[in-house]
Design an enzyme around this catalytic site. Structure first.
Site, short mmCIF file in Angstrom:
data_model
loop_
_atom_site.label_atom_id
_atom_site.label_comp_id
_atom_site.label_asym_id
_atom_site.label_seq_id
_atom_site.Cartn_x
_atom_site.Cartn_y
_atom_site.Cartn_z
N GLU A 41 33.76 124.72 71.44
CA GLU A 41 34.10 123.34 72.22
C GLU A 41 33.81 123.96 73.84
O GLU A 41 34.50 124.52 74.77
CB GLU A 41 35.68 123.18 72.39
CG GLU A 41 36.24 122.03 73.20
CD GLU A 41 37.73 121.79 73.14
OE1 GLU A 41 38.46 122.54 72.42
OE2 GLU A 41 38.01 120.92 73.50
N LYS A 54 32.55 120.75 69.20
CA LYS A 54 33.64 119.88 69.72
C LYS A 54 33.17 119.71 71.09
O LYS A 54 33.64 120.27 72.03
CB LYS A 54 34.93 120.55 69.63
CG LYS A 54 36.01 119.66 70.12
CD LYS A 54 37.31 119.93 69.89
CE LYS A 54 38.41 119.45 70.41
NZ LYS A 54 39.76 119.43 69.82
N GLY A 80 39.59 114.31 75.84
CA GLY A 80 39.45 114.86 77.23
C GLY A 80 40.35 114.04 78.46
O GLY A 80 39.85 114.12 79.45
P1 13P Z 1 42.23 116.29 74.14
O1 13P Z 1 41.76 115.35 72.96
O2 13P Z 1 43.34 115.93 74.50
O3 13P Z 1 41.05 116.60 74.98
O4 13P Z 1 42.31 117.89 73.41
C1 13P Z 1 41.43 118.29 72.51
C2 13P Z 1 41.48 119.68 72.56
O5 13P Z 1 41.49 120.28 71.50
C3 13P Z 1 41.42 120.49 73.80
O6 13P Z 1 41.39 121.84 73.55
#
Ligand code: 13P
Length: 339
Positions: free
Chosen positions: A177, A219, A262
């Site tokens: 991610e 991600k 996000g």
């Molecule tokens: P959000 O969808 O709230 O951005 O969180 C995803 C996530 O796993 C952050 O690391």
């Protein structure tokens, strides 16, 4: 190398029309979200909240995997079943956030490096024994004056690749991610350029570290203008820019792309995923969601820490997960928000 195990898991995570549920907020982040809606910030309240999520009826019709935090994977439902086992029994693959958070990067003011590689091999062995079959590591890239620097990007992408290699050695699928934050007043074009540079660097690092792309889930952020940018754009512009960027950077051997939300509103996150699927119904990888706030936030607010609100909060949580399941097929519409 447990190649078959992690490639099979990656396929199962991306199968059908389901997506991932991120419920891996660290204790400080979870407490911050609780404080904002007046919920006491104790271990038992965090456990009760995760219990509400995991025991939501029919969650397994929309969710293929759920990402837990270190605290949650060691806790149990009120019925005494460890959360990872409860998910597994329900056909949802348990995952675990293994990074130790983004810390200041020495020598690079305003920039962060995600830590957690020390002793990661040993921690992964333990998480596997606790039932985790995939993991998550989040790198944070901020757009601002003269940032991100290439020094920060390289350090973060290298760490993601080292993490991914260790996960695969343990038979665990790494979710990588590299989040380009929405914070700031940058343009969509700036987000696109930085995201693209980051992804190209990430896949080069994954290659250098001999990571098998067939067993990796990406991600990413969607390509968006900064939340303080005066120029906000329609969903189809976001969808086009996001697809273009991913097609340039993500090899076809990657089985899946699962977006983070996000800070987008729950409706925006559904509607933009939907737009992506309408514009290009067939992409080289499965394209789904791995949302935390965009699935959980309305349920958290409704629950407010009260036992009598659990069933209503579970309904709202299911609704958001189901909207995203439909968005994965290009079948979500705003009308679904009125029920
Ligand atoms: P959000 O969808 O709230 O951005 O969180 C995803 C996530 O796993 C952050 O690391």
């Amino acid at each position: 190398m447990k190649t078959k195990e992690f490639t099979d898991t990656a396929k199962a995570m991306m199968a059908g029309d389901k997506g991932l549920l991120a419920m891996d907020e660290s204790t400080p982040t979870c407490n911050k979200r609780f404080a904002a809606v007046g919920i006491p910030q104790t271990e038992e309240y965090r456990r009760a909240y995760r219990d509400l999520i995991v025991t939501t009826p029919r969650l397994n019709t929309c969710i293929s995997g759920a990402i837990l935090s270190d605290e949650t994977i060691r806790q149990q439902t009120i019925a005494g079943i460890p959360f990872a086992k409860a998910l597994h029994n329900n056909g949802i693959i348990p995952g675990i956030k293994v990074d130790l958070g983004a810390k200041d990067l020495a020598g690079f003011p305003e920039e962060k490096i995600t830590e957690g590689l020390d002793l990661l091999r040993e921690r992964l062995t333990e998480y596997y024994a606790l039932g985790a079959r995939f993991a998550k590591w989040r790198a944070v890239i901020t757009i601002g004056k003269d940032i991100p620097t290439s020094g920060c990007m390289e350090a973060n992408m290298h760490a993601l690749a080292r993490y991914a290699a260790l996960c695969q050695e343990a038979g665990i699928v790494p979710i990588v991610e590299p989040e380009v934050l929405m914070d700031g007043s940058h343009t969509l074009e700036q987000c696109k350029k930085i995201t693209q540079d980051g992804l190209l660097m990430l896949f080069s690092q994954l290659h250098s570290q001999r990571v098998d792309l067939h067993g990796v889930i990406l991600k990413p952020n969607m390509i968006l203008p900064g939340k303080d940018s005066p120029v906000q754009v329609e969903d189809d512009i976001i969808a086009h820019a996001t697809i273009k960027c991913l097609l340039r950077c993500v090899p076809a051997s990657v089985p899946g792309v699962a977006f983070l939300s996000g800070g987008q509103s729950p409706e925006q996150a559904s509607s933009r995923l939907n737009a992506i699927h309408i514009i290009v119904p067939t992409l080289p990888w499965a394209v789904t969601f791995s949302y935390a706030r965009a699935i959980q936030q309305p349920a958290l607010e409704l629950w407010a820490g009260k036992e009598e609100n659990v069933a209503a909060a579970q309904k709202v949580l299911f609704h958001r997960a189901d909207c995203n399941r439909l968005a994965r097929k290009g079948k979500y519409s705003e009308a679904m928000e009125k029920v």
